[in-house]
Design an enzyme around this catalytic site. Structure first.
Site, PDB file in Angstrom:
ATOM      1  N   SER A   1       0.797  -1.232   0.000  1.00  0.00           N
ATOM      2  CA  SER A   1       0.000   0.000   0.000  1.00  0.00           C
ATOM      3  C   SER A   1       0.823   1.273   0.000  1.00  0.00           C
ATOM      4  O   SER A   1       0.273   2.354  -0.222  1.00  0.00           O
ATOM      5  CB  SER A   1      -0.912   0.031   1.225  1.00  0.00           C
ATOM      6  OG  SER A   1      -2.113  -0.580   0.925  1.00  0.00           O
TER       7      SER A   1
ATOM      8  N   LYS B   1       0.539   3.673  -2.842  1.00  0.00           N
ATOM      9  CA  LYS B   1      -0.693   4.427  -3.119  1.00  0.00           C
ATOM     10  C   LYS B   1      -0.512   5.946  -3.193  1.00  0.00           C
ATOM     11  O   LYS B   1      -1.066   6.580  -4.096  1.00  0.00           O
ATOM     12  CB  LYS B   1      -1.780   4.032  -2.105  1.00  0.00           C
ATOM     13  CG  LYS B   1      -2.263   2.589  -2.306  1.00  0.00           C
ATOM     14  CD  LYS B   1      -3.181   2.124  -1.185  1.00  0.00           C
ATOM     15  CE  LYS B   1      -3.641   0.692  -1.413  1.00  0.00           C
ATOM     16  NZ  LYS B   1      -4.357   0.135  -0.246  1.00  0.00           N
TER      17      LYS B   1
ATOM     18  N   TYR C   1      -2.565  -2.260 -10.656  1.00  0.00           N
ATOM     19  CA  TYR C   1      -2.590  -2.127  -9.195  1.00  0.00           C
ATOM     20  C   TYR C   1      -1.723  -3.206  -8.522  1.00  0.00           C
ATOM     21  O   TYR C   1      -0.885  -2.897  -7.663  1.00  0.00           O
ATOM     22  CB  TYR C   1      -4.042  -2.202  -8.695  1.00  0.00           C
ATOM     23  CG  TYR C   1      -4.141  -2.269  -7.188  1.00  0.00           C
ATOM     24  CD1 TYR C   1      -3.815  -1.172  -6.405  1.00  0.00           C
ATOM     25  CD2 TYR C   1      -4.508  -3.453  -6.544  1.00  0.00           C
ATOM     26  CE1 TYR C   1      -3.873  -1.240  -5.018  1.00  0.00           C
ATOM     27  CE2 TYR C   1      -4.572  -3.525  -5.164  1.00  0.00           C
ATOM     28  CZ  TYR C   1      -4.249  -2.422  -4.403  1.00  0.00           C
ATOM     29  OH  TYR C   1      -4.290  -2.495  -3.033  1.00  0.00           O
TER      30      TYR C   1
ATOM     31  N   TYR D   1      -4.442   3.306   7.606  1.00  0.00           N
ATOM     32  CA  TYR D   1      -5.658   2.500   7.727  1.00  0.00           C
ATOM     33  C   TYR D   1      -6.575   3.102   8.797  1.00  0.00           C
ATOM     34  O   TYR D   1      -6.648   4.316   8.942  1.00  0.00           O
ATOM     35  CB  TYR D   1      -5.321   1.030   8.049  1.00  0.00           C
ATOM     36  CG  TYR D   1      -4.306   0.406   7.127  1.00  0.00           C
ATOM     37  CD1 TYR D   1      -4.518   0.347   5.760  1.00  0.00           C
ATOM     38  CD2 TYR D   1      -3.126  -0.137   7.617  1.00  0.00           C
ATOM     39  CE1 TYR D   1      -3.595  -0.239   4.906  1.00  0.00           C
ATOM     40  CE2 TYR D   1      -2.194  -0.731   6.776  1.00  0.00           C
ATOM     41  CZ  TYR D   1      -2.437  -0.765   5.419  1.00  0.00           C
ATOM     42  OH  TYR D   1      -1.523  -1.334   4.589  1.00  0.00           O
TER      43      TYR D   1
ATOM     44  N   VAL E   1       0.992  -3.664   4.086  1.00  0.00           N
ATOM     45  CA  VAL E   1       0.863  -4.957   4.769  1.00  0.00           C
ATOM     46  C   VAL E   1       2.140  -5.800   4.715  1.00  0.00           C
ATOM     47  O   VAL E   1       2.213  -6.835   5.363  1.00  0.00           O
ATOM     48  CB  VAL E   1      -0.325  -5.785   4.227  1.00  0.00           C
ATOM     49  CG1 VAL E   1      -1.652  -5.180   4.638  1.00  0.00           C
ATOM     50  CG2 VAL E   1      -0.244  -5.978   2.724  1.00  0.00           C
TER      51      VAL E   1
END
Ligand code: GLU
Length: 336
Positions: free
Chosen positions: A81, A84, A206, A258, A276
């Site tokens: 992530s 992103k 992605y 998160y 993660v």
């Protein structure tokens, strides 16, 4: 054994005295948390389960390119992530802010990273830091053929890191094979007209972004590139268009960790992003990039030692965005 090292090659920004203090702080944090064994390595992407839970690395890079490290700073892991914010930056560079925000919001969701919830009024994903928003962003930066978009992403990230990065194809295959939840999210986005019908290509973009390998130093340099208004500290290469960085950092600040994002903003006070795989990186605007790697995660999916080390780093060096005693601030520099 701390394995600590300080590159020390460029030192025009941080005085030797301050440099030694920073290294001491990093070494101390490494020693303090080295034996913390809480949390669990992510296994929902089977390939991630192979990470060595003992690995623990810390890196701080200045906007002048000076680098301070401890522990396993050179162990590679997939960015997950943490890709992103960069993808969001590239989407705005390509389409502008207005068009990008037609596909993704900037509101914290308070939900887990993989939640299947959308803004009820607009149908958009809440923000680009949750999977749904990142998939919408990937749809905006993919190209034809899809490999070209992936290459462009890896090229940009390599420019920011200051070395050639690459995709981990085993992780990419593992994500592709098991990413049904993300596939479900993508089809929901297609259904509401947020992404186009090249769903397979969007997901490939992605998954590939998430599967790019980095180490702590790469992440710290990428963060330092953000901190350095988009210019890579060592090469001087302009990588990111600075007019969008403030938006990226604002979203990282409010949504980067998160459903721990509020606590993070309160306690650490930095625009940051976790993944993660167990990495966390943060930006001290105009001063530093920081990164921590430790693969065991807490219930929210954040690295346990990553959070502990970042909190302590922020406290010791006064890095909180609203802390006036920041080590790199002109206020503190004036006292030296
Ligand atoms: N590739 C991972 C996923 O889509 C990224 C998750 C994360 O790091 O938060 O589930």
């Amino acid at each position: 054994m701390t394995n600590s090292q300080h590159s020390g090659s460029v030192s025009s920004d941080v005085s030797p005295w301050l440099g030694a203090q920073i290294q001491k702080v990093i070494d101390g944090i490494y020693r303090k948390y080295k034996d913390v064994d809480d949390g669990a390595v992510a296994t929902y992407i089977p390939e991630l389960g192979k990470a060595d839970p003992k690995k623990f690395g810390i890196c701080l890079a200045t906007v002048e390119g000076e680098v301070f490290t401890a522990g396993d700073w050179d162990t590679e892991f997939t960015i997950q992530s943490m890709c992103k914010p960069f993808a969001f930056q590239l989407a705005m560079q390509r389409h502008g802010t207005e068009e990008t925000l037609r596909h993704v919001g900037v509101e914290p969701s308070g939900e887990a990273f993989n939640s299947i919830e959308f803004d009820q009024k607009t149908g958009r994903p809440f923000n680009p830091m949750v999977n749904a928003g990142a998939i919408a962003v990937s749809s905006l930066i993919k190209q034809k053929p899809v490999q070209a978009g992936i290459e462009e992403f890896v090229d940009k990230m390599s420019d920011a890191a200051g070395r050639r990065l690459r995709i981990d194809h085993a992780v990419l295959a593992s994500e592709t094979a098991t990413g049904n939840r993300n596939r479900a999210i993508a089809y929901m986005l297609l259904n509401s007209g947020i992404i186009d019908d090249e769903v397979h290509e969007t997901l490939h973009q992605y998954f590939a972004q998430c599967s790019m390998l980095v180490n702590c130093k790469d992440l710290a340099m990428m963060a330092a590139t953000m901190a350095n208004i988009g210019n890579q500290p060592l090469t001087g290469k302009p990588v990111f268009d600075f007019q969008y960085l403030k938006y990226v950092m604002a979203v990282m600040f409010s949504c980067g960790l998160y459903d721990y994002a509020g606590n993070w903003a309160f306690e650490v006070g930095l625009p940051a992003k976790s993944g993660v795989s167990g990495g966390i990186f943060g930006v001290v605007n105009r001063q530093f990039g920081i990164a921590v790697y430790s693969p065991k995660l807490d219930a929210q999916g954040n690295s346990v030692r990553g959070i502990l080390a970042s909190k302590e780093l922020a406290n010791h060096l006064g890095l909180h965005a609203f802390d006036f005693s920041n080590v790199g601030s002109t206020f503190v520099q004036a006292l030296l």
